[in-house]
Design a protein around this motif. Structure first.
Motif, PDB file in Angstrom:
ATOM      1  N   LEU A 139      21.007 -51.845 -10.066  1.00 28.02           N
ATOM      2  CA  LEU A 139      22.066 -51.020 -10.642  1.00 28.02           C
ATOM      3  C   LEU A 139      23.384 -51.350  -9.962  1.00 28.02           C
ATOM      4  O   LEU A 139      23.412 -51.656  -8.766  1.00 28.02           O
ATOM      5  CB  LEU A 139      21.771 -49.532 -10.448  1.00 28.02           C
ATOM      6  CG  LEU A 139      20.960 -48.819 -11.550  1.00 28.02           C
ATOM      7  CD1 LEU A 139      19.540 -49.317 -11.585  1.00 28.02           C
ATOM      8  CD2 LEU A 139      21.020 -47.303 -11.339  1.00 28.02           C
ATOM      9  N   LEU A 140      24.470 -51.248 -10.714  1.00 29.16           N
ATOM     10  CA  LEU A 140      25.783 -51.437 -10.107  1.00 29.16           C
ATOM     11  C   LEU A 140      26.030 -50.460  -8.959  1.00 29.16           C
ATOM     12  O   LEU A 140      26.675 -50.835  -7.971  1.00 29.16           O
ATOM     13  CB  LEU A 140      26.876 -51.294 -11.177  1.00 29.16           C
ATOM     14  CG  LEU A 140      26.964 -52.458 -12.175  1.00 29.16           C
ATOM     15  CD1 LEU A 140      27.876 -52.082 -13.340  1.00 29.16           C
ATOM     16  CD2 LEU A 140      27.469 -53.727 -11.500  1.00 29.16           C
ATOM     17  N   PRO A 141      25.558 -49.210  -9.008  1.00 30.04           N
ATOM     18  CA  PRO A 141      25.725 -48.328  -7.848  1.00 30.04           C
ATOM     19  C   PRO A 141      25.203 -48.915  -6.546  1.00 30.04           C
ATOM     20  O   PRO A 141      25.727 -48.604  -5.468  1.00 30.04           O
ATOM     21  CB  PRO A 141      24.959 -47.074  -8.260  1.00 30.04           C
ATOM     22  CG  PRO A 141      25.139 -47.012  -9.742  1.00 30.04           C
ATOM     23  CD  PRO A 141      25.052 -48.446 -10.179  1.00 30.04           C
ATOM     24  N   THR A 142      24.182 -49.777  -6.596  1.00 26.31           N
ATOM     25  CA  THR A 142      23.697 -50.421  -5.374  1.00 26.31           C
ATOM     26  C   THR A 142      24.804 -51.217  -4.705  1.00 26.31           C
ATOM     27  O   THR A 142      24.921 -51.243  -3.474  1.00 26.31           O
ATOM     28  CB  THR A 142      22.508 -51.353  -5.697  1.00 26.31           C
ATOM     29  OG1 THR A 142      21.417 -50.562  -6.193  1.00 26.31           O
ATOM     30  CG2 THR A 142      22.034 -52.108  -4.458  1.00 26.31           C
ATOM     31  N   LEU A 143      25.643 -51.872  -5.505  1.00 25.03           N
ATOM     32  CA  LEU A 143      26.747 -52.675  -4.964  1.00 25.03           C
ATOM     33  C   LEU A 143      27.809 -51.804  -4.309  1.00 25.03           C
ATOM     34  O   LEU A 143      28.633 -52.304  -3.535  1.00 25.03           O
ATOM     35  CB  LEU A 143      27.391 -53.517  -6.063  1.00 25.03           C
ATOM     36  CG  LEU A 143      26.469 -54.496  -6.799  1.00 25.03           C
ATOM     37  CD1 LEU A 143      27.233 -55.198  -7.916  1.00 25.03           C
ATOM     38  CD2 LEU A 143      25.880 -55.510  -5.835  1.00 25.03           C
ATOM     39  N   TYR A 144      27.804 -50.515  -4.635  1.00 24.99           N
ATOM     40  CA  TYR A 144      28.785 -49.578  -4.078  1.00 24.99           C
ATOM     41  C   TYR A 144      28.202 -48.761  -2.933  1.00 24.99           C
ATOM     42  O   TYR A 144      28.799 -47.775  -2.504  1.00 24.99           O
ATOM     43  CB  TYR A 144      29.299 -48.650  -5.190  1.00 24.99           C
ATOM     44  CG  TYR A 144      30.189 -49.353  -6.194  1.00 24.99           C
ATOM     45  CD1 TYR A 144      31.579 -49.262  -6.124  1.00 24.99           C
ATOM     46  CD2 TYR A 144      29.649 -50.123  -7.206  1.00 24.99           C
ATOM     47  CE1 TYR A 144      32.397 -49.902  -7.038  1.00 24.99           C
ATOM     48  CE2 TYR A 144      30.449 -50.780  -8.134  1.00 24.99           C
ATOM     49  CZ  TYR A 144      31.815 -50.664  -8.039  1.00 24.99           C
ATOM     50  OH  TYR A 144      32.621 -51.320  -8.958  1.00 24.99           O
ATOM     51  N   GLY A 145      27.035 -49.157  -2.449  1.00 24.27           N
ATOM     52  CA  GLY A 145      26.437 -48.465  -1.314  1.00 24.27           C
ATOM     53  C   GLY A 145      25.747 -47.168  -1.658  1.00 24.27           C
ATOM     54  O   GLY A 145      25.424 -46.376  -0.754  1.00 24.27           O
ATOM     55  N   MET A 187       7.607 -41.640 -14.339  1.00 20.24           N
ATOM     56  CA  MET A 187       8.963 -41.124 -14.441  1.00 20.24           C
ATOM     57  C   MET A 187       9.585 -41.033 -13.049  1.00 20.24           C
ATOM     58  O   MET A 187       8.898 -40.651 -12.097  1.00 20.24           O
ATOM     59  CB  MET A 187       8.970 -39.735 -15.088  1.00 20.24           C
ATOM     60  CG  MET A 187       8.525 -39.739 -16.522  1.00 20.24           C
ATOM     61  SD  MET A 187       9.660 -40.676 -17.545  1.00 20.24           S
ATOM     62  CE  MET A 187       8.500 -41.484 -18.633  1.00 20.24           C
ATOM     63  N   VAL A 188      10.854 -41.398 -12.946  1.00 19.99           N
ATOM     64  CA  VAL A 188      11.525 -41.357 -11.656  1.00 19.99           C
ATOM     65  C   VAL A 188      12.886 -40.677 -11.781  1.00 19.99           C
ATOM     66  O   VAL A 188      13.512 -40.696 -12.842  1.00 19.99           O
ATOM     67  CB  VAL A 188      11.705 -42.772 -11.042  1.00 19.99           C
ATOM     68  CG1 VAL A 188      10.366 -43.425 -10.792  1.00 19.99           C
ATOM     69  CG2 VAL A 188      12.570 -43.654 -11.931  1.00 19.99           C
ATOM     70  N   ALA A 189      13.324 -40.093 -10.687  1.00 21.46           N
ATOM     71  CA  ALA A 189      14.671 -39.521 -10.578  1.00 21.46           C
ATOM     72  C   ALA A 189      15.236 -39.914  -9.224  1.00 21.46           C
ATOM     73  O   ALA A 189      14.538 -39.858  -8.214  1.00 21.46           O
ATOM     74  CB  ALA A 189      14.630 -38.002 -10.726  1.00 21.46           C
ATOM     75  N   GLY A 190      16.498 -40.332  -9.221  1.00 21.74           N
ATOM     76  CA  GLY A 190      17.112 -40.759  -7.963  1.00 21.74           C
ATOM     77  C   GLY A 190      18.571 -41.130  -8.141  1.00 21.74           C
ATOM     78  O   GLY A 190      19.237 -40.687  -9.074  1.00 21.74           O
ATOM     79  N   PHE A 191      19.079 -41.958  -7.238  1.00 20.75           N
ATOM     80  CA  PHE A 191      20.479 -42.401  -7.238  1.00 20.75           C
ATOM     81  C   PHE A 191      21.417 -41.193  -7.308  1.00 20.75           C
ATOM     82  O   PHE A 191      22.287 -41.101  -8.194  1.00 20.75           O
ATOM     83  CB  PHE A 191      20.771 -43.369  -8.386  1.00 20.75           C
ATOM     84  CG  PHE A 191      20.333 -44.783  -8.106  1.00 20.75           C
ATOM     85  CD1 PHE A 191      21.142 -45.648  -7.376  1.00 20.75           C
ATOM     86  CD2 PHE A 191      19.118 -45.238  -8.567  1.00 20.75           C
ATOM     87  CE1 PHE A 191      20.739 -46.952  -7.114  1.00 20.75           C
ATOM     88  CE2 PHE A 191      18.701 -46.536  -8.310  1.00 20.75           C
ATOM     89  CZ  PHE A 191      19.520 -47.399  -7.572  1.00 20.75           C
TER      90      PHE A 191
END
Length: 359
Positions: A139-145, A187-191
């Motif tokens: 995910l792009l959020p990974t690149l934002y820490g 099913m997963v929830a996170g970020f």
């Protein structure tokens, strides 16, 4: 600006998501069933823009993890969608305020709609990829820490776990093992994100874009004009091949649907390589498209998107490529989603409409 997602929007939205899902993200029909059931029971969902998300929000992605081929035979219930959210809320000691999409692609664009309806929460009109990718950390959020963990994972048997991991790649590795043991579809929830983080890291307007594509296909068919040409206009893409599917090799391994497909016409052959999503399109000595740009397979006449699990011998198809979010072409992003990560010894071919020779 906010807008309402109603029952009649689900089918075209799911169709558009399946186009952008590059063959992955799960069966759009399965996702549509879940979303339609949720909307019938709980009413329409409010979709809001990233700009409308408060700075102090708690947004969580809700999605399916696993092999799309398995989910076709193991339809989740609405209770399964809610279970990881409730587990994560308990772990965080705080209620979720907004539902977010991890990716646009088949089922993972409509599962968040169903979750938002059941939970009575607004859904953010954005996603973490602008397409679909096979692994959780992509995910792009990974690149934002932004960390994927704590991540909650639930199955149809009532098992639920919350993971705390060192980084997002470890979240993927550990969750993938759990996913396989839990039946290869969970099913997963996170970020967890606040409004500031969501605005910085996510792709805006994704769900509205899906709806435009799906509606465009329907309207083109009704007007008896080429729906594939309509899709090309909406995604800014290029048709790179057309022909008949003559061979498909596919298997479910380590929680993924992996394989390849061969498409032929009277002049040439195209090989598609996929891991849930299409990753490489290669014709003889030329690379026509690679991850992270989008490779989409549509029915030759109807323009209906064809997922990797539904590719079959004899289908007449057209293969399109389109540019991904430009952030996916940074060195850090290519290390996470480029051809090399998936084991292909070739550089990323950035979409510009011109095929490149294999180097």
């Amino acid at each position: 600006m906010s807008w309402m997602i109603s029952l009649d929007m689900i089918a075209p939205l799911a169709r558009g998501a399946a186009v952008l899902g590059t063959g992955g993200g799960g069966d759009p029909y399965i996702g549509s069933l879940l979303a339609e059931q949720a909307l019938r029971e709980h009413g329409p969902v409010t979709a809001i823009s990233l700009e409308e998300v408060p700075d102090d929000a708690l947004a969580l992605t809700v999605s399916m993890m696993g092999a799309p081929t398995v989910m076709v035979e193991k339809l989740p219930s609405l209770d399964e969608l809610v279970a990881p959210v409730r587990a994560l809320e308990k772990h965080l000691g705080r209620k979720m305020t907004h539902v977010a999409c991890a990716e646009v692609g088949g089922v993972n664009s409509t599962i968040p709609i169903a979750a938002a309806a059941v939970l009575g929460l607004p859904l953010i009109d954005a996603d973490g990829m602008g397409r679909a990718f096979p692994e959780l950390q992509m995910l792009l959020p990974t690149l934002y820490g932004i960390t994927a963990s704590p991540l909650a994972i639930s199955d149809e048997k009532g098992n639920t776990a919350v993971l705390e991991t060192a980084d997002n790649l470890w979240t993927e590795r550990i969750a993938r093992v759990a996913c396989v043991e839990m039946g290869c579809s969970v099913m997963v929830a996170g970020f967890a994100m606040d409004g500031v983080q969501a605005r910085a890291s996510m792709v805006p307007g994704s769900l509205g874009h899906c709806l435009s594509i799906g509606t465009g296909i329907e309207e083109a068919r009704a007007a008896k004009i080429d729906p594939v040409a309509t899709v090309l206009d909406l995604v800014g893409g290029l048709e790179i091949f057309a022909g008949k599917v003559v061979d498909v090799e596919r298997g479910t391994t380590k929680g993924f649907a992996r394989g390849s497909a061969r498409i032929e016409n009277t002049d040439a052959m195209l090989r598609l390589s996929f891991q849930n999503e299409h990753l490489i399109a290669q014709s003889n000595d030329r690379v026509l498209a690679t991850t992270p740009d989008l490779i989409m397979v549509l029915d030759h006449e109807s323009g209906e998107p064809i997922t990797t699990e539904s590719l079959r011998y004899g289908q007449r198809v057209r293969v399109l490529s389109a540019p991904s979010d430009p952030r996916w072409h940074s060195p850090e992003a290519l290390a996470m989603v480029g051809p090399g990560y998936f084991g292909y010894d070739m550089p990323s071919h950035r979409f510009d409409g011109v095929p490149e020779p294999v180097s």
